[in-house]
Scaffold this motif. Structure first.
Motif, PDB file in Angstrom:
ATOM      1  N   ILE A  87      -5.280   7.537  14.238  1.00 33.94           N
ATOM      2  CA  ILE A  87      -5.293   8.852  14.813  1.00 33.94           C
ATOM      3  C   ILE A  87      -6.822   9.441  14.041  1.00 33.94           C
ATOM      4  CG2 ILE A  87      -4.421  11.256  14.081  1.00 33.94           C
ATOM      5  CD1 ILE A  87      -2.819   9.081  16.017  1.00 33.94           C
ATOM      6  N   GLY A  88      -7.193   9.004  12.865  1.00 37.64           N
ATOM      7  CA  GLY A  88      -8.459   9.468  12.276  1.00 37.64           C
ATOM      8  C   GLY A  88      -9.623   9.439  13.117  1.00 37.64           C
ATOM      9  N   ILE A  89      -9.756   8.373  13.700  1.00 36.11           N
ATOM     10  CA  ILE A  89     -11.002   8.172  14.743  1.00 36.11           C
ATOM     11  C   ILE A  89     -11.100   9.434  15.582  1.00 36.11           C
ATOM     12  CG2 ILE A  89     -11.165   5.662  14.289  1.00 36.11           C
ATOM     13  CD1 ILE A  89     -10.208   5.211  17.104  1.00 36.11           C
ATOM     14  N   PHE A  90     -10.026   9.979  16.092  1.00 32.02           N
ATOM     15  CA  PHE A  90     -10.245  11.032  17.108  1.00 32.02           C
ATOM     16  C   PHE A  90     -10.461  12.366  16.469  1.00 32.02           C
ATOM     17  CE2 PHE A  90      -7.412   7.820  19.056  1.00 32.02           C
ATOM     18  CZ  PHE A  90      -8.029   7.468  20.171  1.00 32.02           C
ATOM     19  N   TYR A  91     -10.136  12.284  15.281  1.00 29.97           N
ATOM     20  CA  TYR A  91     -10.889  13.511  14.395  1.00 29.97           C
ATOM     21  C   TYR A  91     -11.932  13.337  13.757  1.00 29.97           C
ATOM     22  CZ  TYR A  91      -6.178  15.581  15.269  1.00 29.97           C
ATOM     23  OH  TYR A  91      -5.063  16.084  15.726  1.00 29.97           O
ATOM     24  N   GLY A  92     -12.664  12.129  13.747  1.00 29.41           N
ATOM     25  CA  GLY A  92     -13.985  11.755  13.188  1.00 29.41           C
ATOM     26  C   GLY A  92     -13.640  11.577  11.834  1.00 29.41           C
ATOM     27  N   ARG A  93     -12.712  11.224  11.259  1.00 29.65           N
ATOM     28  CA  ARG A  93     -12.537  11.032   9.873  1.00 29.65           C
ATOM     29  C   ARG A  93     -13.051   9.819   9.336  1.00 29.65           C
ATOM     30  NH1 ARG A  93      -6.017  12.321  10.480  1.00 29.65           N
ATOM     31  NH2 ARG A  93      -6.139  14.564  10.901  1.00 29.65           N
ATOM     32  N   ASN A  94     -13.278   8.831  10.038  1.00 27.08           N
ATOM     33  CA  ASN A  94     -13.696   7.579   9.576  1.00 27.08           C
ATOM     34  C   ASN A  94     -15.384   7.810   9.338  1.00 27.08           C
ATOM     35  OD1 ASN A  94     -13.848   7.847  12.621  1.00 27.08           O
ATOM     36  ND2 ASN A  94     -14.781   6.174  12.730  1.00 27.08           N
TER      37      ASN A  94
END
Lengths: 347, 347
Positions: free
Chosen positions: B329-336
């Motif tokens: 999920i994080g990659i779609f929010y740019g968390r990585n």
């Protein structure tokens, strides 16, 4: 010589004002100037008598005022419009031309033009055809169709080809070149009369009237159950969106123009671009000017097709310089059937 | 042998339901099954222990239910997700593999997977690097960057290159490959920390935080006063629209992905497509799978760059199979920050 330098009347068409949205005839004006049918001493210019003027979609862009320089210069209000046309040389200061030569290239939308950059003109090698063909099948639109189809789309025999604005100056040729190549060809156009022309005159395998289709995606699925390998793009907008959904793997979109967008203050958004990734599509734009160096080769090949009856060409000819505004406006409403041009004078 | 076939616990992640809009962790579920760590008699399958799992943007598409088959199969609710990953062979029924081999390829998002099509796996030739690199710089994203930049964009020394999502798995590599090629490279990313990474760690010539720019067109004009020759497209939408305005003549858009659009129910419309005509731009999509046949050559070249210190790689490693949903999920929010992956087990 003194007699030759007498002033004659020179009717022409100017732009009255830069245009926003759909242009109207009133945005242009018929003006009458005078001209001496001679070349200034020492000049390398060429004085020509204009026989045919070409009405082309790209001219809409020139009617707009651009903040930054556009790909073609904006027309200047009050000045005579320029366009591709066919002319006869009356007097030449350039060693490459002589009186009587027939040429095509960029001239003024007027009866006589002093062409100050005659290197931009092309000599006409096949005057046995109607000279008006040099505004179309043997001129800029012909080379556009040829280069955009063969060099950009790189067709292979048996491929599925879709052409929009298919009865227009370029579209009718792309369809016929695709048939010569052994492709399956479908065209779209904006009236039943044009659709009929595609099927009966130009040999398209199928055609549809996009104005009668509620769902362009469904229309394309009906015409291309196996999908589209090559889309020759003349219109843009909703049609492009529908085409992207129907492209095959490694399909190619040869992007020639987007006439459906030219009169909009803001272009429509195209949403289905992810198809470019998933189907590994190549979308490529081109400009015919980059192919002018190959014109002679093209002219010979197209002249051959015409002589062999493999290519036929339909023109929509308006008569008289005073009809330039109506003819030019008409192409943005799809009023023309085939290539729109204006006959200005007899040879 | 009887002991080897004892059942062991096998934790994995399933999709609970197909997703519309942004996915949440709750759309996935951690489940515990049991598995015998052996290959069925007579089978050519390979039983692997999974070490690292890759979180990649294309997986979002698989979470959607498509009416017509998509370019990658939809995930099936209730079944364990699949992903690229790095594994160690425990037992092999395939002559090409033996116990102890290190491989990468498509595996289940679980601790152990019986790979029934082992031809799809790649052997790892350089175990001297962190094995996690085979989810990134030496695996699918690395080959994506390499093929999309060199084969699709066809860069030349001195060209101006723009990369979006530039600190991600693919973007950081494209930027460094562009520098190796002698290009001028600017990247965009979604935080100041990522922008800093681009400039200090990956050697981008410039970078900007797109979330802080009111006007993407102005940001690009500031970074590319001469315009952009190559756009490596990872995001789509408004960024693509702004890029088109700033492309140079004969520019190329290598279209790798459109992550800004994947969670939208309807993609944004892109309006500036006429630039493709006027600037003769080539926009071309590609899929890394078509380059898998060239993997060995790529692996050797990239391993060389890593050893020479010409390429550096930043990973964002989540620990434990139970963190797959959050990491994905994080990659779609740019968390990585850098390549997102999940460490599942030690070798």
């Amino acid at each position: 010589m003194a007699a030759a330098a007498a002033e004659v009347s020179n009717k022409g068409v100017t732009l009255k004002r830069h245009v926003v949205g759909f242009p109207t005839e009133d945005d242009m004006e018929l003006v009458t100037a005078t001209v001496r049918l001679t070349v200034p001493p020492g000049s390398a210019a060429v004085m020509v008598k204009n026989l045919y003027l070409s009405c082309d979609p790209y001219m809409r862009s020139r009617m707009t005022r651009h903040e930054e320089p556009s790909y073609v210069p904006d027309f200047v209000p009050g000045e005579v419009l320029t366009a591709f046309g066919v002319s006869k040389v009356l007097e030449s200061g350039h060693s490459g031309y002589k009186a009587g030569d027939l040429v095509w290239g960029i001239i003024g939308c007027e009866e006589y033009t002093l062409v100050t950059n005659p290197e931009s003109l092309f000599k006409i090698s096949h005057p046995e055809f109607p000279l008006s063909y040099y505004t179309g099948v043997l001129g800029m639109p012909g080379l556009t169709a040829y280069a955009g189809f063969f060099d950009v789309a790189k067709p292979k025999k048996g491929e599925y080809v879709f052409v929009s604005a298919a009865s227009g100056a370029v579209g009718q040729l792309v369809g016929q070149l695709a048939k010569i190549t052994g492709c399956y060809v479908v065209g779209s156009a904006g009236s039943d009369e044009k659709v009929n022309l595609l099927k009966t005159k130009f040999g398209f395998d199928d055609a549809f009237n996009y104005k009668k289709e509620k769902d362009l995606n469904a229309a394309l699925k009906r015409c291309f159950p196996e999908g589209i390998d090559i889309y020759f793009e003349n219109v843009g907008g909703a049609m492009l969106d529908a085409v992207l959904l129907n492209m095959r793997l490694h399909g190619r979109v040869s992007m020639c123009g987007l006439i459906s967008q030219y009169n909009l203050e803001q272009p429509e958004g195209v949403r289905n671009l992810f198809c470019i990734v998933t189907k590994r599509i190549r979308v490529e734009g081109f400009m015919v000017t980059e192919y002018f160096g190959t014109y002679s080769k093209f002219e010979e090949e197209m002249a051959g097709y015409l002589k062999e009856g493999k290519i036929t060409y339909v023109e929509d000819v308006a008569e008289g310089i005073e009809n330039v505004p109506a003819a030019l406006i008409g192409i943005f409403y799809g009023r023309n059937i085939g290539k729109q041009l204006v006959a200005v004078a007899q040879e």
